[in-house]
Scaffold this motif. Structure first.
Motif, PDB file in Angstrom:
ATOM      1  N   VAL A  70       0.730  -1.069  -0.234  1.00 37.07           N
ATOM      2  CA  VAL A  70       0.103   0.063   0.053  1.00 37.07           C
ATOM      3  C   VAL A  70       0.862   1.179   0.084  1.00 37.07           C
ATOM      4  O   VAL A  70       2.059   1.532   0.961  1.00 37.07           O
ATOM      5  CB  VAL A  70      -1.024   0.322   1.417  1.00 37.07           C
ATOM      6  N   SER A  71       0.616   2.229  -0.978  1.00 36.34           N
ATOM      7  CA  SER A  71       1.272   3.588  -0.749  1.00 36.34           C
ATOM      8  C   SER A  71      -0.010   4.707  -0.767  1.00 36.34           C
ATOM      9  O   SER A  71      -1.061   4.411  -0.986  1.00 36.34           O
ATOM     10  CB  SER A  71       1.921   3.415  -2.261  1.00 36.34           C
ATOM     11  N   PHE A  72      -0.080   6.130  -1.044  1.00 39.18           N
ATOM     12  CA  PHE A  72      -0.712   7.193  -0.326  1.00 39.18           C
ATOM     13  C   PHE A  72      -0.358   8.277  -0.688  1.00 39.18           C
ATOM     14  O   PHE A  72       1.096   8.196  -0.546  1.00 39.18           O
ATOM     15  CB  PHE A  72      -1.366   6.565   0.912  1.00 39.18           C
ATOM     16  N   SER A  73      -1.002   9.320  -1.464  1.00 38.17           N
ATOM     17  CA  SER A  73      -0.734  10.263  -1.599  1.00 38.17           C
ATOM     18  C   SER A  73      -1.934  11.434  -1.225  1.00 38.17           C
ATOM     19  O   SER A  73      -3.054  10.495  -0.891  1.00 38.17           O
ATOM     20  CB  SER A  73      -0.517  10.928  -3.098  1.00 38.17           C
ATOM     21  N   VAL A  74      -1.943  12.731  -1.094  1.00 30.93           N
ATOM     22  CA  VAL A  74      -2.519  13.224  -0.449  1.00 30.93           C
ATOM     23  C   VAL A  74      -2.538  14.533  -1.204  1.00 30.93           C
ATOM     24  O   VAL A  74      -1.889  14.948  -2.114  1.00 30.93           O
ATOM     25  CB  VAL A  74      -2.212  13.760   0.923  1.00 30.93           C
ATOM     26  N   GLN A  75      -4.033  15.030  -1.452  1.00 29.16           N
ATOM     27  CA  GLN A  75      -4.475  15.873  -2.127  1.00 29.16           C
ATOM     28  C   GLN A  75      -5.808  16.744  -1.271  1.00 29.16           C
ATOM     29  O   GLN A  75      -6.532  16.409  -0.401  1.00 29.16           O
ATOM     30  CB  GLN A  75      -4.734  16.256  -3.590  1.00 29.16           C
ATOM     31  N   GLU A  76      -5.423  18.617  -1.165  1.00 27.44           N
ATOM     32  CA  GLU A  76      -6.415  19.476  -0.368  1.00 27.44           C
ATOM     33  C   GLU A  76      -7.964  19.303  -1.565  1.00 27.44           C
ATOM     34  O   GLU A  76      -7.665  19.365  -3.008  1.00 27.44           O
ATOM     35  CB  GLU A  76      -6.343  20.819  -0.495  1.00 27.44           C
ATOM     36  N   MET A  77      -9.231  18.571  -0.859  1.00 25.63           N
ATOM     37  CA  MET A  77     -10.121  18.701  -1.412  1.00 25.63           C
ATOM     38  C   MET A  77     -10.497  20.173  -2.449  1.00 25.63           C
ATOM     39  O   MET A  77     -10.807  21.691  -1.396  1.00 25.63           O
ATOM     40  CB  MET A  77     -11.473  18.308  -1.173  1.00 25.63           C
ATOM     41  N   GLU A  78     -10.717  19.845  -3.318  1.00 26.64           N
ATOM     42  CA  GLU A  78     -11.224  21.343  -4.255  1.00 26.64           C
ATOM     43  C   GLU A  78     -12.789  21.581  -3.817  1.00 26.64           C
ATOM     44  O   GLU A  78     -13.541  20.228  -2.998  1.00 26.64           O
ATOM     45  CB  GLU A  78     -11.380  20.962  -5.939  1.00 26.64           C
ATOM     46  N   ASP A  79     -13.608  22.880  -3.922  1.00 28.11           N
ATOM     47  CA  ASP A  79     -15.095  22.964  -3.204  1.00 28.11           C
ATOM     48  C   ASP A  79     -15.655  22.503  -4.177  1.00 28.11           C
ATOM     49  O   ASP A  79     -15.454  22.342  -5.468  1.00 28.11           O
ATOM     50  CB  ASP A  79     -15.288  24.808  -3.234  1.00 28.11           C
ATOM     51  N   LYS A  80     -16.861  21.856  -4.354  1.00 28.07           N
ATOM     52  CA  LYS A  80     -17.330  21.243  -5.668  1.00 28.07           C
ATOM     53  C   LYS A  80     -18.871  20.850  -5.135  1.00 28.07           C
ATOM     54  O   LYS A  80     -19.043  21.263  -4.143  1.00 28.07           O
ATOM     55  CB  LYS A  80     -16.730  20.261  -6.530  1.00 28.07           C
ATOM     56  N   ASP A  81     -20.027  20.409  -6.398  1.00 25.43           N
ATOM     57  CA  ASP A  81     -21.111  19.989  -5.440  1.00 25.43           C
ATOM     58  C   ASP A  81     -20.934  18.478  -5.201  1.00 25.43           C
ATOM     59  O   ASP A  81     -21.714  18.020  -6.955  1.00 25.43           O
ATOM     60  CB  ASP A  81     -21.624  20.512  -6.974  1.00 25.43           C
ATOM     61  N   TRP A  82     -21.528  18.774  -4.592  1.00 28.02           N
ATOM     62  CA  TRP A  82     -21.093  17.316  -3.738  1.00 28.02           C
ATOM     63  C   TRP A  82     -22.194  16.361  -3.577  1.00 28.02           C
ATOM     64  O   TRP A  82     -22.379  14.859  -4.569  1.00 28.02           O
ATOM     65  CB  TRP A  82     -20.983  16.825  -2.550  1.00 28.02           C
ATOM     66  N   ASN A  83     -23.570  16.883  -4.357  1.00 30.87           N
ATOM     67  CA  ASN A  83     -24.580  16.012  -4.101  1.00 30.87           C
ATOM     68  C   ASN A  83     -24.237  15.633  -6.041  1.00 30.87           C
ATOM     69  O   ASN A  83     -24.761  14.172  -6.758  1.00 30.87           O
ATOM     70  CB  ASN A  83     -26.052  16.983  -4.458  1.00 30.87           C
ATOM     71  N   GLU A  84     -23.932  16.645  -7.169  1.00 32.14           N
ATOM     72  CA  GLU A  84     -24.089  16.311  -8.569  1.00 32.14           C
ATOM     73  C   GLU A  84     -22.929  14.880  -8.473  1.00 32.14           C
ATOM     74  O   GLU A  84     -22.830  14.433  -9.049  1.00 32.14           O
ATOM     75  CB  GLU A  84     -23.441  17.156  -9.134  1.00 32.14           C
ATOM     76  N   GLU A  85     -21.394  15.457  -7.429  1.00 32.80           N
ATOM     77  CA  GLU A  85     -20.397  13.749  -7.392  1.00 32.80           C
ATOM     78  C   GLU A  85     -21.103  12.877  -7.544  1.00 32.80           C
ATOM     79  O   GLU A  85     -20.738  12.464  -7.854  1.00 32.80           O
ATOM     80  CB  GLU A  85     -19.919  14.576  -6.817  1.00 32.80           C
ATOM     81  N   TRP A  86     -21.593  12.658  -5.811  1.00 33.94           N
ATOM     82  CA  TRP A  86     -21.846  11.416  -5.760  1.00 33.94           C
ATOM     83  C   TRP A  86     -23.381  11.264  -6.718  1.00 33.94           C
ATOM     84  O   TRP A  86     -23.220   9.708  -6.816  1.00 33.94           O
ATOM     85  CB  TRP A  86     -22.880  11.625  -4.459  1.00 33.94           C
ATOM     86  N   GLU A  87     -24.037  11.592  -7.160  1.00 28.23           N
ATOM     87  CA  GLU A  87     -25.034  11.368  -8.155  1.00 28.23           C
ATOM     88  C   GLU A  87     -24.534  10.123  -9.473  1.00 28.23           C
ATOM     89  O   GLU A  87     -24.486   9.639  -9.968  1.00 28.23           O
ATOM     90  CB  GLU A  87     -25.680  11.918  -8.602  1.00 28.23           C
ATOM     91  N   LYS A  88     -23.349  11.616  -9.381  1.00 24.47           N
ATOM     92  CA  LYS A  88     -22.452  10.650 -11.260  1.00 24.47           C
ATOM     93  C   LYS A  88     -22.070   9.879 -10.156  1.00 24.47           C
ATOM     94  O   LYS A  88     -21.300   8.749 -11.520  1.00 24.47           O
ATOM     95  CB  LYS A  88     -22.155  12.093 -11.907  1.00 24.47           C
ATOM     96  N   ASN A  89     -21.197   8.944  -9.812  1.00 18.40           N
ATOM     97  CA  ASN A  89     -20.186   8.225  -9.540  1.00 18.40           C
ATOM     98  C   ASN A  89     -20.278   6.936  -8.411  1.00 18.40           C
ATOM     99  O   ASN A  89     -20.017   6.043  -8.505  1.00 18.40           O
ATOM    100  CB  ASN A  89     -18.622   9.369  -8.801  1.00 18.40           C
ATOM    101  N   TYR A  90     -20.856   7.480  -7.386  1.00 18.88           N
ATOM    102  CA  TYR A  90     -21.287   6.962  -5.942  1.00 18.88           C
ATOM    103  C   TYR A  90     -23.113   6.121  -5.509  1.00 18.88           C
ATOM    104  O   TYR A  90     -22.861   5.120  -5.943  1.00 18.88           O
ATOM    105  CB  TYR A  90     -20.495   7.609  -4.652  1.00 18.88           C
ATOM    106  N   PHE A  91     -23.450   7.183  -5.181  1.00 25.17           N
ATOM    107  CA  PHE A  91     -24.598   7.320  -4.348  1.00 25.17           C
ATOM    108  C   PHE A  91     -25.543   6.628  -5.227  1.00 25.17           C
ATOM    109  O   PHE A  91     -25.887   7.577  -6.176  1.00 25.17           O
ATOM    110  CB  PHE A  91     -25.203   8.085  -3.644  1.00 25.17           C
ATOM    111  N   GLN A  92     -26.071   5.618  -5.239  1.00 28.29           N
ATOM    112  CA  GLN A  92     -27.289   5.435  -5.681  1.00 28.29           C
ATOM    113  C   GLN A  92     -28.815   4.463  -4.937  1.00 28.29           C
ATOM    114  O   GLN A  92     -27.675   4.255  -3.524  1.00 28.29           O
ATOM    115  CB  GLN A  92     -27.732   3.680  -6.904  1.00 28.29           C
ATOM    116  N   PRO A  93     -29.737   4.881  -4.881  1.00 30.99           N
ATOM    117  CA  PRO A  93     -30.595   4.615  -3.632  1.00 30.99           C
ATOM    118  C   PRO A  93     -30.905   2.510  -4.045  1.00 30.99           C
ATOM    119  O   PRO A  93     -30.193   2.542  -3.934  1.00 30.99           O
ATOM    120  CB  PRO A  93     -32.266   4.360  -4.946  1.00 30.99           C
ATOM    121  N   ILE A  94     -30.667   3.158  -2.268  1.00 30.48           N
ATOM    122  CA  ILE A  94     -30.964   1.458  -1.533  1.00 30.48           C
ATOM    123  C   ILE A  94     -32.442   1.299  -0.855  1.00 30.48           C
ATOM    124  O   ILE A  94     -32.347   1.609  -0.278  1.00 30.48           O
ATOM    125  CB  ILE A  94     -29.879   1.969  -0.519  1.00 30.48           C
TER     126      ILE A  94
END
Length: 285
Positions: A70-94
């Motif tokens: 395991v290796s790791f890298s870090v970056q500061e989070m940019e301001d963004k619309d997290w609802n849009e980000e979750w809708e596009k990539n991660y969160f689906q109804p369950i």
């Protein structure tokens, strides 16, 4: 508002090794990480900038042979619309326990269920997709919350508080030490129309220490180390005969959690398990 950092952990996290990312997530949660996204070759983990400690992460990786690649890298989070980000990539109804559907306001064609919880996630952990959140929801679905007073410690998105209110709780106090979680919870209460039942505060476990026989039901989905340290503070705040639901740890951790709980007047009633994660139901004797 606290800035968040995204730490990218790279390794072979394919299906046959997926348990490694679960182990790593659990270890990282104990040093302040509160949100995780699994991808095939990496684990994305999010932590408030104030809690980030490179040496702590390095020590975790060195402590377990399973993390040798395991290796790791870090970056500061940019301001963004997290609802849009979750809708596009991660969160689906369950749908959980065949009676509770969890979705966001942006979702279309949401499945029908007896209860509907709308969660619009920012960075807070708790959309119902993690095993521990699901297990806690299953406990809430199977137990009587009608007219009960409830504490939700480490509420995240307030998903458990909202379901407790929908299940008939007369009053829910929800607390979280994280500012993102607090503000996300406020939004989600409004979205579900339960502002009159749920009160959210940005505090830690010390806020309930010393309150005697106040809550009928106490919910805490956090992690093993915090629970071991804080169950003694929870105990005086739970009525005799009241219930304590705990999650955020593995099946192998049950003896340690149970020991501390029993020392403070609780007996184990039952537990639920999924993918080696567990949620306990304990009774205040």
């Amino acid at each position: 508002m606290s800035k968040y950092l995204e730490v990218k952990f790279t390794a072979n996290f394919k299906e046959e090794n997926s348990f490694i990312s679960d182990l790593l997530s659990n270890d990282l949660a104990e040093i302040g990480f509160d949100s995780f996204t699994q991808e095939e070759s990496c684990l994305l983990a999010y932590v408030p900038e104030s809690l980030y400690d490179k040496d702590n992460i390095s020590n975790i990786i060195k402590s377990n042979p399973l993390y040798s690649d395991v290796s790791f890298s870090v970056q500061e989070m940019e301001d963004k619309d997290w609802n849009e980000e979750w809708e596009k990539n991660y969160f689906q109804p369950i749908v959980i326990a065949d009676k509770c559907v969890i979705c966001s306001a942006f979702h279309k064609n949401v499945p029908e269920a007896e209860y509907k919880i709308v969660i619009n996630p920012r960075m807070a952990f708790g959309t119902g997709h993690h095993q521990t959140t699901e297990l806690m929801i299953r406990h809430i679905a199977e137990n009587d919350f009608q007219g009960k007073k409830v504490m939700d410690m480490g509420c995240g998105t307030a998903i458990l508080s909202i379901f407790a209110a929908l299940r008939g709780a007369k009053k829910v106090d929800a607390v979280d030490i994280d500012e993102w979680a607090y503000e996300n919870s406020i939004d989600n209460l409004r979205e579900n129309g339960v502002e009159d039942i749920i009160s959210v505060r940005q505090v830690d476990a010390s806020s309930v220490s010393g309150i005697k026989e106040e809550y009928d039901i106490f919910l805490a989905n956090i992690n093993k180390n915090i629970l071991l340290a804080d169950v003694p503070a929870y105990a005086p705040s739970i009525k005799k005969g009241g219930l304590l639901f705990l999650s955020g740890f593995y099946k192998a951790d049950i003896p340690d959690i149970q020991k501390v709980a029993e020392e403070h007047g609780f007996s184990l009633v039952s537990f639920k398990e999924k993918d080696n994660w567990v949620a306990l139901c304990l009774n205040k004797c």
